[in-house]
Enzyme design. Structure first.
Site, mmCIF file in Angstrom:
data_model
loop_
_atom_site.group_PDB
_atom_site.id
_atom_site.type_symbol
_atom_site.label_atom_id
_atom_site.label_comp_id
_atom_site.label_asym_id
_atom_site.label_seq_id
_atom_site.Cartn_x
_atom_site.Cartn_y
_atom_site.Cartn_z
ATOM 1 N N HIS A 1 9.018 -12.835 33.399
ATOM 2 C CA HIS A 1 8.607 -12.269 34.687
ATOM 3 C C HIS A 1 8.538 -10.743 34.621
ATOM 4 O O HIS A 1 7.640 -10.125 35.212
ATOM 5 C CB HIS A 1 9.558 -12.705 35.797
ATOM 6 C CG HIS A 1 9.659 -14.183 35.945
ATOM 7 N ND1 HIS A 1 10.672 -14.796 36.660
ATOM 8 C CD2 HIS A 1 8.881 -15.189 35.455
ATOM 9 C CE1 HIS A 1 10.499 -16.108 36.600
ATOM 10 N NE2 HIS A 1 9.427 -16.363 35.875
ATOM 11 N N HIS B 1 2.652 -19.707 39.661
ATOM 12 C CA HIS B 1 3.787 -19.291 38.841
ATOM 13 C C HIS B 1 3.521 -19.536 37.363
ATOM 14 O O HIS B 1 3.898 -18.720 36.514
ATOM 15 C CB HIS B 1 5.079 -19.995 39.250
ATOM 16 C CG HIS B 1 6.247 -19.463 38.471
ATOM 17 N ND1 HIS B 1 6.850 -18.263 38.766
ATOM 18 C CD2 HIS B 1 6.859 -19.933 37.359
ATOM 19 C CE1 HIS B 1 7.791 -18.016 37.878
ATOM 20 N NE2 HIS B 1 7.826 -19.016 37.021
ATOM 21 N N ASP C 1 3.721 -16.766 34.415
ATOM 22 C CA ASP C 1 4.376 -16.934 33.118
ATOM 23 C C ASP C 1 3.417 -16.635 31.971
ATOM 24 O O ASP C 1 3.788 -15.994 30.973
ATOM 25 C CB ASP C 1 4.907 -18.368 32.973
ATOM 26 C CG ASP C 1 6.218 -18.596 33.706
ATOM 27 O OD1 ASP C 1 6.857 -17.609 34.115
ATOM 28 O OD2 ASP C 1 6.599 -19.770 33.863
ATOM 29 N N HIS D 1 5.593 -21.968 28.139
ATOM 30 C CA HIS D 1 5.996 -20.840 27.296
ATOM 31 C C HIS D 1 5.661 -21.076 25.822
ATOM 32 O O HIS D 1 5.175 -20.174 25.133
ATOM 33 C CB HIS D 1 7.498 -20.587 27.439
ATOM 34 C CG HIS D 1 7.902 -20.162 28.810
ATOM 35 N ND1 HIS D 1 7.343 -19.090 29.454
ATOM 36 C CD2 HIS D 1 8.836 -20.676 29.667
ATOM 37 C CE1 HIS D 1 7.899 -18.953 30.650
ATOM 38 N NE2 HIS D 1 8.806 -19.904 30.802
#
Length: 316
Positions: free
Chosen positions: A83, A240, A244, A267
């Site tokens: 973030h 969101h 990321d 991720h």
């Protein structure tokens, strides 16, 4: 104040300090963001580690992507950087030295909004050095268990993120954005991390996610969002995931000129596509923006949509 194209490298005008809770440890974390010279990049210093070895936020320092993005050097690591890195990448900040007294960046409210507010307290200043970009020259793609991620040539910074969850509370959502500072502030910064109550309870039972709460996570029950205030956006979940991705792709060490597209990514795939890009020397090049005459370039927002014709190749 008039906006300026992102031709110069940038840093913070002054030092700023923040504290919060580590989402995994549940312990207090103090962090300072410091101005840095051109060419420094984003560097973490674990001031509690003793040796103060710099940990560069680059793909060659990637350590783990299990539940967050972690960088490490010489046995010292910093976790949950995505973030904060998204904030730097989204606002167009190239050089910062981050001092931190714990092994993870504070979670704040689960989004990047607090970091944006923190940077707004001191502002951003342009430096007398050209900004360097990573320009995608040809498509690169990875696939895993029906998910995929790819980088495509594009004269800008586009993210096309598609998520698909079996939960009817999320389902399939897509979000497409051409990234600049305005878009980041308005459409991405406030989107919070999310998880399912059954998973949170599983982690808690094993001593993990000890700092996770309704204050920093959108928690989903079987048939509703548990948080009393509900969602900030109807599609907060995919926003969101886009946040990321902006943070993870910052591990390239420079803004990427191209389109990033993913389906059911995360991720691990975000980081893997950066590794895949750099592994093929024909798939990318460095380009620099031309620097105009020296003048006061202090600003608070710096869009980074730039035409390809403005750049010359530089593979050094």
């Amino acid at each position: 104040m008039a906006k300026r194209q992102g031709t110069h490298q940038t840093t913070l005008r002054d030092r700023v300090v923040v504290s919060g809770i580590g989402v995994h440890s549940g312990k207090p974390v103090a962090m300072a963001l410091n101005p840095a010279e051109a060419g420094t990049g984003i560097v973490f210093h674990r001031i509690d580690s003793g040796d103060m070895q710099p940990i560069h936020a680059r793909i060659d320092r990637l350590h783990a992507t299990d539940s967050c993005t972690t960088v490490a050097f010489d046995g010292v690591s910093v976790a949950t950087i995505e973030h904060l890195m998204a904030t730097f990448n989204g606002l167009g900040i190239d050089n910062v030295v981050v001092e931190i007294d714990a092994a993870e960046v504070p979670m704040m409210d689960g989004s990047a909004a607090a970091f944006v507010e923190l940077i707004d307290q001191v502002g951003i200043v342009a430096l007398a050095a050209p900004r360097r970009f990573v320009k995608v020259l040809k498509p690169v793609r990875i696939e895993h268990n029906g998910a995929f991620a790819e980088l495509l040539p594009h004269n800008g910074r586009r993210f096309e993120i598609d998520i698909d969850f079996s939960s009817p509370l999320i389902g399939r959502q897509a979000f497409i954005v051409d990234l600049d500072a305005d878009v980041f502030r308005r459409d991405l910064a406030r989107a919070r991390t999310f998880g399912f109550m059954k998973d949170v309870e599983f982690y808690w039972s094993r001593g993990l996610a000890l700092g996770s709460s309704l204050d920093n996570t959108v928690v989903l029950g079987e048939d509703k969002v548990i948080n009393p205030e509900g969602l900030r956006f109807a599609d907060e979940f995919v926003r969101h995931k886009t946040l990321d991705a902006v943070g993870d792709l910052a591990l390239a060490g420079a803004p990427i000129l191209g389109t990033y597209r993913s389906y059911r990514g995360g991720h691990r795939m975000n980081a893997k596509i950066v590794e895949t890009l750099f592994a093929d020397s024909d798939a990318w090049t460095y380009v620099e923006a031309p620097v105009p005459a020296k003048r006061d370039l202090v600003h608070d927002q710096m869009p980074v949509r730039l035409p390809a014709a403005a750049f010359g190749p530089d593979k050094s």
